[in-house]
Design a protein around this motif. Structure first.
Motif, PDB file in Angstrom:
ATOM      1  N   VAL A 146       0.864  -1.186   0.000  1.00 20.93           N
ATOM      2  CA  VAL A 146       0.000   0.000   0.000  1.00 20.93           C
ATOM      3  C   VAL A 146       0.896   1.230   0.000  1.00 20.93           C
ATOM      4  CG1 VAL A 146      -1.805   1.229   1.253  1.00 20.93           C
ATOM      5  CG2 VAL A 146      -1.678  -1.263   1.391  1.00 20.93           C
ATOM      6  N   ILE A 195      -1.361   6.918   0.644  1.00 29.34           N
ATOM      7  CA  ILE A 195      -2.742   6.735   0.197  1.00 29.34           C
ATOM      8  C   ILE A 195      -3.468   5.754   1.118  1.00 29.34           C
ATOM      9  CG2 ILE A 195      -4.231   6.105  -1.749  1.00 29.34           C
ATOM     10  CD1 ILE A 195      -1.967   6.870  -3.561  1.00 29.34           C
ATOM     11  N   ALA A 249      -6.339   3.873   1.986  1.00 27.10           N
ATOM     12  CA  ALA A 249      -7.541   3.611   1.193  1.00 27.10           C
ATOM     13  C   ALA A 249      -8.525   2.744   1.957  1.00 27.10           C
ATOM     14  CB  ALA A 249      -7.141   2.916  -0.085  1.00 27.10           C
ATOM     15  N   LYS A 300      -8.721   3.441  -3.514  1.00 21.07           N
ATOM     16  CA  LYS A 300      -7.270   3.572  -3.680  1.00 21.07           C
ATOM     17  C   LYS A 300      -6.925   3.802  -5.160  1.00 21.07           C
ATOM     18  CE  LYS A 300      -2.981   1.009  -3.148  1.00 21.07           C
ATOM     19  NZ  LYS A 300      -2.337  -0.178  -2.621  1.00 21.07           N
TER      20      LYS A 300
END
Lengths: 139, 531
Positions: B45, B49, B51, B57
């Motif tokens: 990840v 970001i 998400a 995302k």
């Protein structure tokens, strides 16, 4: 054309899409027109009524929204690769496209790399153009 | 790379301690050491970001407008996410932004292209923009026949007037008179490729059969020769005889697939297993690659009787009382199913009755035909070192050719942009993760080296790549490298020629004069004294 269909149906390593639906043809022609591409000629539509897209050993005849991911969609292929508003791309192999030229009303084998027209077939000789792209041998 | 240390390019010939040999080896290694840029640490990840879910995302990444910032984020994604974002970006580049109105659909096109070009650098690929001189049509024609191994019956308007006239000739000529074929400018082009040299005898026989006057050979174009080849290899005897195409030999494409699986079977099977491909599909695919060189539309077949097969055989009046589902299907029953159009029952299905499917692969020219044709030898376009097996969807169809461009040049369209793989020794590309790629350096394969030098054997010296007018333009190292490769590759050819000692010495002197390499070193490299 029946001869080619017979040869195709005998091949084991061929993928043939199910016949196209009328609704899909109308939708595709509209999409092509609105993106300034020529529409699919009648002679080619006849093929799609039998096999909606063909894949054979790295060669492809495009179809209209074919159900299988390995069969290629006419509209998508033209959006991605076609920059000539007088040509509609209808198939390809590793080196060439099969295109329909609406000005000369003929099928053309067009080099992918430099867009040279290598072969030209009048509309009635679509079978020969398809054989060129698919390279299917009847032996 | 580690394995290279244990490998010797020319193990049985060279003194590894020789300083010239060491210097040349360094040059070879430098030529093949170009790798991908260092990949950033895998990070499932991207940190910046957070998400809630995958779609959020994805949207967040795609909404980054600044190219630099986008690429920074992109390079920190893992391979699966990189693939996902690349495909979305390609989709938006080609079909426009579906989230905005029609008028602004393509506003992001240039920015998306920039992002794609920069992102590809972190995927082992690079976008090359280059102008080209297009190949001659006759050359293209020959390249295609060599690649597919098939030839189309040419149309009459493609034939030369001389050949068209010659077809009417009734006079017969002795076979010997067709030896002139090797002086035909166009047949010389065909002869660049080994495949055509191997069938030259059959071409001569066919020319004689067709009563083509030998002097016509000098004027024949590639379509004329295609016509002769078609006639020589066409097996059809019915009304369709004059149409379609004929198989001449196993094309370069299928030869490559067979060679690939012979050399990389274990790695390729491991790749398929890692991607959870059904074992029956793997077995059918590998068998098809080994026997036919075909990698697409594979349909695994049932090896054993299924309840459906037994039922169908019983329905057609056959005695099925002894048949069990654990038994192998007899050849007789297989034949019966085919003859009665019941062969669909032979196709293997999963427990839900769905046909077993798996990934398809296509053969891709790593270097554009126009690019590889810059080599003096036409046959090199289809050399194994220029071919790569690629998973068809999404890579070959949607990514590798996703940024192809042509633009006008010298009043002709010329291929101007294309995606290239960074590692030239990639022979299989199954995904962005290097684990899903297979590498094999065909440029070092002794077979390639030999072949490179026997293709287009015009005369003895061009044969080994020594063109008297060229060396002055090259530096000594280049000449030495080339010459060493050529000499090594041709050692076997020399052996087969049974040259006298005097002839060998003359040849060595000639090479030495043209390359500034001492005769003693050349002799050592050729290991002449031990022959």
């Amino acid at each position: 054309m029946n001869n080619l269909f017979n040869i195709m149906s005998k091949q084991q390593l061929i993928k043939l899409g199910s016949p196209v639906k009328a609704k899909d043809i109308i939708l595709c022609q509209k999409q092509l027109l609105s993106n300034r591409f020529p529409t699919i000629p009648d002679s080619f539509l006849k093929i799609l009524h039998t096999f909606n897209a063909v894949s054979f050993n790295g060669s492809h005849i495009f179809g209209i929204s074919p159900e299988n991911q390995y069969l290629t969609d006419i509209f998508k292929a033209n959006i991605s690769h076609n920059r000539n508003p007088n040509i509609l791309l209808l198939g390809c192999d590793e080196f060439d496209y099969l295109g329909y030229n609406q000005l000369s009303k003929s099928y053309q084998i067009i080099d992918k790399e430099d867009a040279e027209v290598l072969e030209e077939y009048p509309e009635r000789e679509l079978e020969l153009a398809l054989t060129y792209i698919l390279k299917i041998i009847d032996e | 790379m580690a394995s290279r240390k244990n490998k010797k390019a020319f193990p049985e010939l060279l003194d590894e301690t020789d300083k010239d040999v060491i210097a040349l080896r360094k040059i070879f290694d430098a030529l093949i050491d170009e790798d991908n840029p260092p990949l950033p640490e895998n990070n499932t990840v991207a940190d910046e970001i957070p998400a809630d879910d995958d779609i959020t995302k994805e949207n967040k990444i795609l909404s980054i407008t600044d190219t630099h910032e986008f690429v920074q984020t992109f390079q920190r994604l893992d391979y699966a996410w990189k693939e996902r974002i690349l495909l979305k970006l390609f989709d938006r580049y080609h079909f426009g932004d579906k989230t905005v109105d029609l008028k602004h659909k393509f506003d992001k096109r240039q920015s998306d292209k920039d992002k794609l070009i920069d992102s590809l650098e972190y995927c082992g690929m690079t976008w090359v923009h280059k102008m080209h001189y297009p190949l001659h049509r006759q050359e293209k024609h020959i390249i295609r026949i060599d690649y597919y191994g098939t030839v189309n019956k040419p149309r009459t308007d493609q034939l030369s007037p001389q050949y068209a006239q010659a077809l009417k000739n009734q006079e017969e000529f002795p076979k010997e008179s067709y030896k002139i074929i090797r002086k035909s400018p166009v047949w010389k082009l065909f002869r660049h490729a080994k495949s055509f040299r191997l069938i030259e005898g059959k071409v001569i026989t066919q020319l004689q059969k067709m009563k083509i006057p030998p002097e016509t050979l000098m004027h024949m174009n590639s379509y004329d020769f295609s016509d002769v080849l078609f006639e020589a290899f066409n097996k059809k005897k019915d009304h369709t005889r004059d149409k379609g195409n004929a198989t001449l030999f196993l094309g370069a494409r299928q030869r490559f697939v067979k060679d690939f699986i012979r050399k990389n079977k274990k790695s390729f099977i491991e790749y398929l297993q890692r991607h959870n491909v059904d074992e029956r599909y793997i077995s059918a695919l590998v068998q098809s690659m080994e026997t036919k060189g075909i990698t697409s539309n594979i349909k695994p077949l049932n090896e054993k009787y299924t309840p459906e097969i037994i039922k169908a055989l019983k329905k057609h009046g056959l005695n099925t009382s002894d048949l069990r589902t654990s038994q192998k299907i007899s050849e007789e029953h297989k034949k019966f199913l085919y003859e009665n159009h019941l062969d669909n029952l032979l196709i293997a299905t999963d427990k839900d009755g769905h046909i077993i499917t798996g990934p398809q692969f296509s053969v891709h020219h790593k270097i554009a035909v126009q690019d590889s044709s810059e080599q003096p030898n036409l046959a090199q376009v289809n050399y194994f070192q220029n071919l790569c097996l690629v998973v068809d969807v999404p890579y070959h169809r949607d990514i590798f050719h996703g940024l192809d461009e042509t633009s006008p040049f010298n009043n002709r369209e010329a291929y101007s942009a294309r995606i290239y793989l960074k590692r030239e020794d990639t022979v299989f590309f199954g995904g962005l993760d290097p684990q899903d790629q297979i590498f094999y350096d065909y440029t070092k394969d002794p077979r390639t080296l030999r072949r490179k030098n026997i293709d287009e054997p015009q005369d003895e010296w061009e044969h080994i790549g020594l063109n008297a007018s060229e060396p002055k333009k090259q530096n000594t190292t280049e000449i030495k490298t080339q010459t060493l490769q050529n000499i090594m590759a041709y050692r076997e050819e020399y052996l087969s020629q049974n040259l006298s000692e005097k002839q060998i010495k003359q040849n060595i002197k000639k090479i030495a004069r043209q390359t500034n390499i001492s005769p003693a070193l050349i002799e050592k490299l050729l290991n002449i004294r031990d022959l």
